[in-house]
Design an enzyme around this catalytic site. Structure first.
Site, PDB file in Angstrom:
ATOM      1  N   ILE A  82      -0.257  12.032  -0.874  1.00 35.26           N
ATOM      2  CA  ILE A  82       0.290  11.703   0.638  1.00 35.26           C
ATOM      3  C   ILE A  82       0.548  13.327   1.452  1.00 35.26           C
ATOM      4  O   ILE A  82       1.273  13.814   1.228  1.00 35.26           O
ATOM      5  CB  ILE A  82       1.780  10.897   0.590  1.00 35.26           C
ATOM      6  CG1 ILE A  82       1.413  10.364  -0.365  1.00 35.26           C
ATOM      7  CG2 ILE A  82       1.645  10.362   2.207  1.00 35.26           C
ATOM      8  CD1 ILE A  82       0.741   9.064  -0.266  1.00 35.26           C
ATOM      9  N   LYS A  83      -0.247  12.729   2.687  1.00 36.90           N
ATOM     10  CA  LYS A  83      -0.122  13.822   3.573  1.00 36.90           C
ATOM     11  C   LYS A  83       0.246  13.312   4.865  1.00 36.90           C
ATOM     12  O   LYS A  83      -0.093  12.265   5.775  1.00 36.90           O
ATOM     13  CB  LYS A  83      -1.883  14.248   3.943  1.00 36.90           C
ATOM     14  CG  LYS A  83      -2.029  15.307   4.596  1.00 36.90           C
ATOM     15  CD  LYS A  83      -3.987  16.121   5.070  1.00 36.90           C
ATOM     16  CE  LYS A  83      -4.122  17.152   5.147  1.00 36.90           C
ATOM     17  NZ  LYS A  83      -5.828  16.940   5.303  1.00 36.90           N
TER      18      LYS A  83
END
Length: 217
Positions: A82-83
């Site tokens: 997840i960014k």
């Protein structure tokens, strides 16, 4: 150094993966737009090609919404990273997600202080943007060196992911400084193999081999 490719182009990813050069992939909203495809669809296809981390970025800016989007993205595949943006809400989301055992890439880092906060929040990766600093007449490599020094001082596990790479020189300098990962556009990654003396030497060897009149096998 690990090599990630910075693209959502499945054709390029497949080609580089078959060469054995890829350790992961990074995407962002701009790359998803360029691909012209649905984020879930294209990200799932990328995850099926590459075994390593595939960064998928949340579009929300507030913590609660970030967590909702992260939950959706996490279901795409086990290798989703997840960014999140380097904001206070992003750091809060980073801490929550890593506490759940998720990989998190904290992006849009432009200072050593920001990188320190990301490490304290438990980030898997920190993404300092080299090229965008260079655009402002600031040496992006100095930031990589500062982060490396700070992380080594305190034994942080967060990996330095050199991003916004514009040239093969960026890759070399990041490797010399000790960045853990470089995320590289496909064309730049392929250009790492190029050197005029390699081409000239191969041309000479092939010409001499032809003169022998021999075949192997």
């Amino acid at each position: 150094m690990k090599f990630f490719v910075d693209t959502a182009d499945v054709k390029d990813i497949r080609e580089l993966n078959e060469l054995g050069l890829l350790d992961g992939v990074t995407t962002n909203p701009s790359l998803i737009l360029k691909s012209g495809r649905n984020i879930a669809e294209v990200t799932k296809e990328i995850c099926d090609i590459v075994e390593g981390p595939v960064s998928a970025e949340v579009a929300a800016t507030e913590y609660a919404e970030m967590m909702k989007e992260a939950a959706v993205l996490s279901k795409i595949a086990d290798n989703i990273c997840i960014k999140v943006p380097l904001t206070l809400d992003g750091l809060r989301a980073c801490r929550a997600l890593t506490s759940e055992g998720r990989m998190v890439n904290v992006t849009l880092c432009f200072s050593a202080n920001q990188a320190l906060l990301a490490a304290k929040a438990g980030a898997t990766f920190i993404s300092p943007f080299i090229g965008r600093l260079d655009d402002m007449a600031v040496d992006g490599m100095e930031l990589i060196a500062e982060i490396r020094h700070i992380y080594d001082n305190y034994g942080f596990d967060t990996e330095i992911l050199a991003a916004s790479i514009r040239s093969t020189e960026h890759v070399k300098r990041a490797a010399l400084i000790g960045a853990d990962v470089a995320t590289i556009p496909p064309a730049t990654l392929k250009a790492l193999v190029k050197h005029p003396l390699t081409d000239k030497g191969l041309e000479m060897f092939l010409a001499d081999w032809a003169k022998t009149g021999q075949k192997i096998g």
